[in-house]
Design an enzyme around this catalytic site. Structure first.
Site, PDB file in Angstrom:
ATOM      1  CG  ASP A 139      -1.909   1.312   1.286  1.00 51.05           C
ATOM      2  OD1 ASP A 139      -3.078   1.119   0.567  1.00 51.05           O
ATOM      3  OD2 ASP A 139      -1.731   2.040   2.165  1.00 51.05           O
ATOM      4  CE1 TYR A 177       0.546   7.310   2.503  1.00 51.00           C
ATOM      5  CE2 TYR A 177       1.615   4.961   1.841  1.00 51.00           C
ATOM      6  CZ  TYR A 177       0.493   5.977   2.245  1.00 51.00           C
ATOM      7  OH  TYR A 177      -0.099   6.432   3.135  1.00 51.00           O
ATOM      8  CE  LYS A 189      -3.965   4.917   0.295  1.00 52.16           C
ATOM      9  NZ  LYS A 189      -2.283   4.450   0.754  1.00 52.16           N
ATOM     10  CG  HIS A 201      -3.875   9.534   0.647  1.00 55.34           C
ATOM     11  ND1 HIS A 201      -2.858   9.710   0.289  1.00 55.34           N
ATOM     12  CD2 HIS A 201      -4.116   9.210   1.627  1.00 55.34           C
ATOM     13  CE1 HIS A 201      -2.428   9.786   1.298  1.00 55.34           C
ATOM     14  NE2 HIS A 201      -2.966   8.922   2.401  1.00 55.34           N
TER      15      HIS A 201
END
Ligand SMILES: NC(=O)c1ccc[n+]([C@@H]2O[C@H](COP(=O)([O-])OP(=O)(O)OC[C@H]3O[C@@H](n4cnc5c(N)ncnc54)[C@H](OP(=O)(O)O)[C@@H]3O)[C@@H](O)[C@H]2O)c1
Length: 1313
Positions: free
Chosen positions: A55, A60, A90, A122
């Site tokens: 994930d 990120y 996301k 997200h």
């Protein structure tokens, strides 16, 4: 609450059905808060552990690394397909359709996986329009094949209602929200279940904030699992899809091992009851708010301390979150970082709300350098002219660690190590790539320079702390160690060295120390010998008087080993460039050796050899050095050395003290006279040096080798006169020795056997004088030509007379054998190893008898003729004698080969009465003739070994011996040959006669008579063996025999050398060292030395002890270690390379070993380089030329008797005297000095620089006094606008009604960008 799924088994292979008919794995690896470089290995570990889903998210900043890690794994596992791995990402922010659609395509490209399995919005941020348009982009991406499944995240019921009400083409299959036992979100999860939307549970471990909650611990114990496993299992049993995140391999594995237990219903309820609506991200939000206000209101860090304490109590937040909050306040482009921020960071660090790893990892996430591989970092701080945020944080952390405000606690060590390693990796990769791209032309800006240096300081500070070594005990270290070391080395090489940082080399040095070096099963470092050597500091290097004393003692204790190459090579290595001290110390040491020999009551010949070294060799050596002693003169050096010599070697009233003093005085005078001859001192100076009234000095002619050679070449007999000077102390022995070697060589080359016979006959009379020749020559230079000549001897059968040829052969052979015997020389010593030379074959076979049946036909015929010649009797009862016919058919080599057989056959014939005893004696007497005399060596040796084994023929043999042990003639020549022959066989013959005495007492008289005849011929060997008496004394020394003697010797010599003022040397013989090596073995000898060095080091005399032991070890020996045996040096080298062995030894012992090894190797390595710089005057003119030019010799090179040089004049010859260095070896050394190449100089330079480097390595912990001034406090609050803008953005979003019930749902992973 969603339907529970008790009693179901779960594993990484389990899948869950989705509302679109597809399915996906039940457990995914979360990769939030992982930098790119962390994500790659984490994903790899997860896939290896069996995870099949990851994930990620655009926010990120690790989509690329995650995607590539998956691709790499697939590549190495062809059995798996892309479809077997589930990849989620996301959308960072909702906006219009176009942007969202483009953003999805970008993610597909970024991950490189071809498509995305699950794409989520997200968050619901951005308003209804943005949410719905973004969702439309997801639907189209699914249609376009870029995405397989669509879903949302952080959506509350209202958001889901809104989306479902919009009649989407694709229904969201997933809602990813925070769910764990401390925040069960039961309403929302039920809602999702009702709408067939799978709940993905993020923060399933509650961000590790409640791992130690009593209920969790209790149940974990009950189910024999860990807290993490319990929470993941709880999530699964509720039907959620948990996304546990960890960067650690062991935790990644642990979190997935949830198949072995089933949480009972009651316990599930118990866990549900833990719900406290803990929003892991929300506490971070509180912290963010507090910091934001504090910054705005300019609250000092001190003032903030109390509120933060309260906050930590009420809203505990993970260190990672707090660090992310703080680093999230970093200034935007063009601004500088708020100095208060660094104060706050210091505050939270010292209050332990965060640790070093948290700050560094957060910095990595928020730094331009953290996630890109391009140039680092650019933008804001540069324009402000202030250090970068990175540099300031590195510096701050280093300072806090340095002053122990912070320490790396065992539980933080993993994270801290990981963080530093990542920083090193990111930075070196980025810098390396930049350099590659710019072909090395890129120049470093001061900001990057400062940042890299600060990072290096931080790494050195933390990794170099002693307390950090405890990581070696932690389980993760084993796997991480090599990666950390690799990054340390890379950073050092690619960054620090390239930018020529003062810190370069430090990280590499550190990486060779604990805990970074490899360890064995017991946790002991696996060091190479070299690493141990490198890490040990040296003791100061001293050149003691004793070191040279020991070395020279060894050179002169057996066969002299003072040939020029050996001597000058060693001396130059010991005194590089310091010729004055070399000269002074060498002369001092020579007198020390003489004093020692006298005090030890050495045999006369030993004392003579040393005296000759002083009087004949020293002036020659000093002459060579004379030109290089500036600003001193040779005279001054001599004067200086004499102040060190103790003339009163024994207390004045002791017996023999006057003799000793007299000998020293005489030697001193003779040395000065010889020095005068060599032009080193003037006559006037001699009385000054001796502080005695001037006396008239003998008028002596100075010889030159070339002059002597030219005189002897055509008149070999002239050598007779010069040879006398070999044993004199006038300074001419070197020239005579050189002449002897050269004349022999020349005659051998010219096959002038007649002249050679004359030379050998002269020398046979003076075999002990060969000790002097050996001071200047090597055995090979003297004997190899002779051995070759004897081997290749041409036996001309057409001669009219054979006796002369046999005579020549006999003289040459006897001289050769006598010298070989005197020094126990082997073919290898002479340089003829493997040459199958006649002489050495003869020596091998000398006492063995080839049985008659084994003789060749030719040999049998020769034997018969010789027997006939010796024993056949004519009509008058006389032996007929050796006719030319006997010798014509038997070359001399063949004769000497059959001598033992001849003896055997004769004795047998006599025993069987075929030969009368008188005939036998008469025949054998012929062998005493000079032309056959060397045959006694083989014959008598046969007697010793093979004859009276049964002592049955003892009477016979006694009679034979009685005949043979007396010379046949009174001629000096014959007597000398006979003597030389007996010297070779006396020892074994006496032993066998003593044996006979025991067995046949009746023969006592005869045997004793024979022994008496042999006694004068004993002791003609010059070897380095100790006498039996000495050996027994050493072996029986209390407290350890030989070992104890070795230790005592070292101790006594160190004590002597540490004394002040001139004092006689402590008694020493190198024979002790050699004997100890032979008797107790080199390993034990080394052990004794090491023990003594250790002890002396503790007493502060370590350097002196090292110098003495090094001298003992490297001193040349003639016999020991020549073949086969391991020497002390070999053992030392082996031990110093055997790291585990070193580690097992007590510290002081290991240190002593390593230091000794280092010194020995340095000393032995040096000559090869230094020899090339020998300060030897290049002889461009032959000495004869020079002598002639100076009017000192006639045209033939003969010393002109009319110009016997008065001492007063000799002083003028200082420079020219260098031409009188006589041997060929020395010539080689001289030409070597001309060959000094720049490569050799470079080697030397490298050696020097490598020792510098070593010093640097050693100071790695000591030199961390880096200037780490506090960050400037007076900086203005720049960039605050940006910060405010970010903050107000967040506020704006939060104000939207629609989020009212989601205040806690907004995962902080997207809040602080
Ligand atoms: N959609 C969203 O808004 C959102 C928000 C948050 C999270 N997520 C997703 O959900 C995933 C998981 O959530 P999370 O990362 O916030 O929290 P989490 O998985 O509940 O916990 C992660 C923390 O627990 C530690 N940890 C992991 N295993 C452990 C173990 N066995 N024992 C002790 N500590 C352990 C980790 O440290 P180490 O890493 O040092 O092991 C890390 O600090 C994220 O990675 C992300 O993919 C999504």
């Amino acid at each position: 609450m969603q339907k529970k799924m008790a009693d179901q088994s779960y594993s990484l292979a389990s899948h869950i059905k989705l509302n679109n008919g597809l399915s996906m794995p039940r457990i995914h690896l979360g990769v939030y808060l992982m930098s790119g470089s962390e994500a790659s290995p984490a994903v790899k570990h997860a896939l290896e552990a069996g995870y099949r889903a990851v994930d990620s998210a655009q926010m990120y900043h690790n989509e690329k690394q995650v995607g590539h890690a998956i691709l790499d794994y697939l590549k190495s596992h062809p059995e798996l397909k892309r479809e077997d791995i589930h990849y989620t990402t996301k959308l960072a922010s909702n906006s219009d359709y176009k942007q969202a659609r483009a953003s999805i395509s970008k993610s597909v490209k970024e991950c490189g996986l071809g498509y995305i399995d699950l794409f989520l919005l997200h968050s619901p941020y951005g308003g209804k329009k943005a949410r719905l348009e973004s969702w439309r982009a997801v639907e189209d991406a699914i249609q376009d094949g870029e995405v397989k499944i669509g879903g949302v995240s952080n959506f509350g019921e209202k958001h889901l209602d809104e989306l479902l009400a919009s009649k989407p083409k694709v229904k969201p299959a997933v809602n990813q929200i925070e769910v764990h036992p401390f925040n069960t979100r039961s309403n929302l999860t039920s809602y999702c279940q009702q709408h067939d939307i799978v709940v993905e549970a993020y923060a399933p471990l509650a961000r590790a904030l409640r791992m130690k909650h009593p209920t969790i611990l209790e149940l974990a114990k009950k189910y024999s699992c860990t807290s993490g496993q319990l929470m993941v299992r709880w999530s699964l049993q509720h039907g959620f899809v948990p996304l546990p995140k960890s960067v650690r391999k062991e935790r990644i594995v642990e979190n997935s091992q949830i198949g072995g237990f089933n949480i009972e219903d009651a316990d599930m309820k118990k866990m549900d009851g833990l719900d406290e609506y803990l929003v892991t991200g929300s506490s971070a939000k509180q912290w963010q708010t507090v910091f934001k206000h504090a910054l705005l209101k300019r609250i000092t860090a001190e003032q903030l301390a109390a509120p933060l304490k309260e906050l930590a109590r009420k809203q505990p937040s993970s260190g990672q979150d707090i660090a992310n909050v703080l680093l999230g306040f970093r200034a935007g482009k063009g601004g500088a970082d708020d100095p208060l921020l660094f104060r706050y960071i210091a505050q939270v660090l010292s209050a332990s709300y965060v640790d070093t790893g948290d700050i560094l990892l957060a910095l990595l996430t928020h730094s331009a350098s953290g996630n890109k591989t391009g140039k680092v970092p650019s933008g804001g701080p540069q324009s402000s002219g202030l250090p970068t945020c990175e540099e300031r944080i590195f510096t701050l952390l280093a300072q806090l660690h340095l002053n122990d405000t912070l320490s790396t606690r065992p539980r933080d060590a993993n994270k801290t190590t990981r963080a530093i390693t990542q920083w090193l990796k990111v930075t070196s990769e980025s810098e390396y790539n930049t350099q590659l791209a710019s072909a090395g032309l890129n120049t470093l800006d001061p900001f990057s320079y400062g940042m890299y240096d600060a990072l290096a300081s931080l790494a050195i500070t933390i990794f170099g702390k002693h307390s950090f070594r405890t990581v070696a005990k932690q389980s993760w270290w084993k796997e991480r160690r090599s990666v950390v070391v690799q990054e340390m080395v890379n950073f050092d090489m690619h960054v620090l060295q390239w930018m020529q940082s003062q810190l370069s080399g430090r990280l590499q040095a550190l990486s060779r120390m604990p805990p970074f070096m490899e360890t064995d099963a017991d946790g002991r470092p696996l060091l190479t010998g070299q690493q141990i050597l490198d890490s040990l500091t040296d003791l100061p290097s001293v050149r003691t008087r004793a070191g040279l004393y020991v070395w020279l003692n060894a050179c002169l204790c057996g066969r002299p080993l003072t040939d020029d190459m050996t001597m000058l090579g060693f001396l130059q290595a010991r005194y590089p460039g310091d010729n004055q001290n070399l000269a002074i110390d060498l002369l001092t040491a020579a007198f020390d050796v003489l004093t020692n020999a006298v005090l030890r009551k050495e045999v006369r010949q030993s004392v003579q050899i040393i005296r000759s070294f002083i009087c004949n060799k020293m002036p020659v050596l000093l002459s060579v050095m004379a030109a290089y002693l500036a600003p001193m003169t040779a005279e001054a050096c001599i004067q200086m050395a004499f102040t060190h010599i103790a003339m009163e070697a024994l207390p004045p009233i002791t017996a023999g003290s006057a003799d000793v003093r007299e000998l020293l005085k005489r030697t001193r005078l003779e040395f000065l006279q010889a020095s005068g001859l060599h032009g080193l001192v003037s006559e006037a100076a001699i009385s000054g040096i001796l502080q005695e009234p001037a006396t008239s000095l003998p008028r002596i002619a100075r010889y030159t080798k070339d002059g002597l050679v030219s005189q002897c070449t055509n008149n070999a007999g002239r050598l007779e006169g010069f040879a006398e000077d070999l044993q004199a102390m006038q300074g001419n022995a070197g020239a005579v020795a050189g002449c002897i070697v050269e004349v022999i060589t020349n005659h051998c080359m010219n096959k002038d056997t007649m002249s050679l016979k004359t030379v050998c006959t002269i020398l046979i009379k003076r075999i002990p004088a060969m000790d002097i020749v050996m001071q200047y020559a090597t055995p090979g230079s003297l004997l190899a030509p002779l051995c070759s000549l004897l081997h290749d001897w041409v036996h001309d059968q057409d001669q009219t007379e054979f006796t002369p040829s046999y005579e020549e052969f006999a003289s040459i052979l006897l001289f050769t054998l006598a010298v070989l015997y005197r020094y126990d020389l082997t073919a290898a010593d002479v340089g003829l190893a493997g040459a199958d030379n006649f002489v050495f074959r003869l020596l091998d076979n000398v006492s063995s008898t080839t049985s008659v049946s084994a003789l060749s036909e030719e040999q049998s015929a020769q034997l018969a003729k010789w027997a006939d010649g010796l024993f056949a009797i004519d009509e008058h009862g006389e032996t007929s004698g050796i006719s030319d016919d006997v010798m014509r058919h038997c070359p001399p080599q063949a004769f000497y080969n059959i001598v033992p057989a001849l003896f055997e056959q004769s004795v047998l014939a006599c025993r069987s009465n075929a030969l009368s005893i008188s005939t036998l004696k008469g025949g054998l007497e012929l062998l005493l003739e000079p032309f056959l005399l060397p045959s006694l060596v083989g014959g008598l040796s046969w007697l010793v070994k093979h004859s009276w084994e049964d002592h049955g023929d003892a009477d016979l043999l006694v009679q034979v011996l009685d005949k043979l042990l007396k010379p046949s003639s009174s001629s000096q020549e014959t007597q000398a040959m006979h003597k030389a022959t007996l010297a070779m066989v006396a020892t074994p013959l006496i032993r066998s006669l003593q044996e006979l005495l025991r067995k046949r007492p009746a023969l006592k008289k005869a045997a004793n008579g024979l022994i008496a005849l042999l006694m004068p011929h004993l002791g003609h060997k010059r070897a380095d063996h100790s006498s039996r008496g000495e050996a027994q004394e050493w072996a029986s020394t209390q407290d350890g025999g030989w070992s104890c003697c070795v230790r005592n010797s070292v101790r006594d010599i160190v004590a002597w050398t540490s004394g002040v003022g001139p004092s006689p040397p402590t008694k020493y013989t190198h024979k002790l060292f050699i004997g100890a090596c032979r008797t107790i073995g080199p390993e034990r000898v080394l052990g004794a030395m090491v023990a003594e060095i250790k002890e002396q080091t503790a007493r502060g005399s370590g350097p002196q002890a090292l110098d003495v032991c090094v001298a003992m070890i490297i001193a040349p020996t003639v016999s020991y270690g020549a073949t086969g045996f391991l020497t002390v040096r070999d053992h030392l080298r082996l031990l110093s390379l055997d790291a585990p062995n070193l580690m097992d030894r007590p510290l002081g012992e290991a240190e002593a070993l390593v230091r000794l090894s280092r010194r020995v190797e340095a000393q032995l390595a040096a000559p090869q380089m230094v020899q090339m710089t020998l300060p030897i005057a290049v002889q461009e003119q032959s000495s004869d030329q020079m002598m002639q030019e100076l009017g000192l010799t006639d045209a033939n090179g003969a010393p002109d008797a009319s110009i016997a040089i008065p001492m007063a004049q000799a002083g003028n010859l200082a420079q020219t005297s260098t031409a009188d260095f006589t041997t060929t070896d020395f010539d080689a050394a001289m030409s070597a000095s001309v060959d000094l190449t720049s490569a050799a100089s470079q080697d030397l330079a490298n050696l020097v620089s490598s020792s510098d480097a070593m010093q640097m390595d050693q100071s790695v912990f000591g030199d961390l006094d880096i200037n780490m001034g506090q960050p400037q406090q007076s900086m203005s609050l720049q960039g605050n606008d940006n910060m405010m803008a970010d903050a107000s953005n967040v506020q704006q979003n939060q104000e939207e009604d629609i989020f009212a019930d989601l205040m806690g749902d907004l995962g902080d992973d997207f809040s602080f960008t």
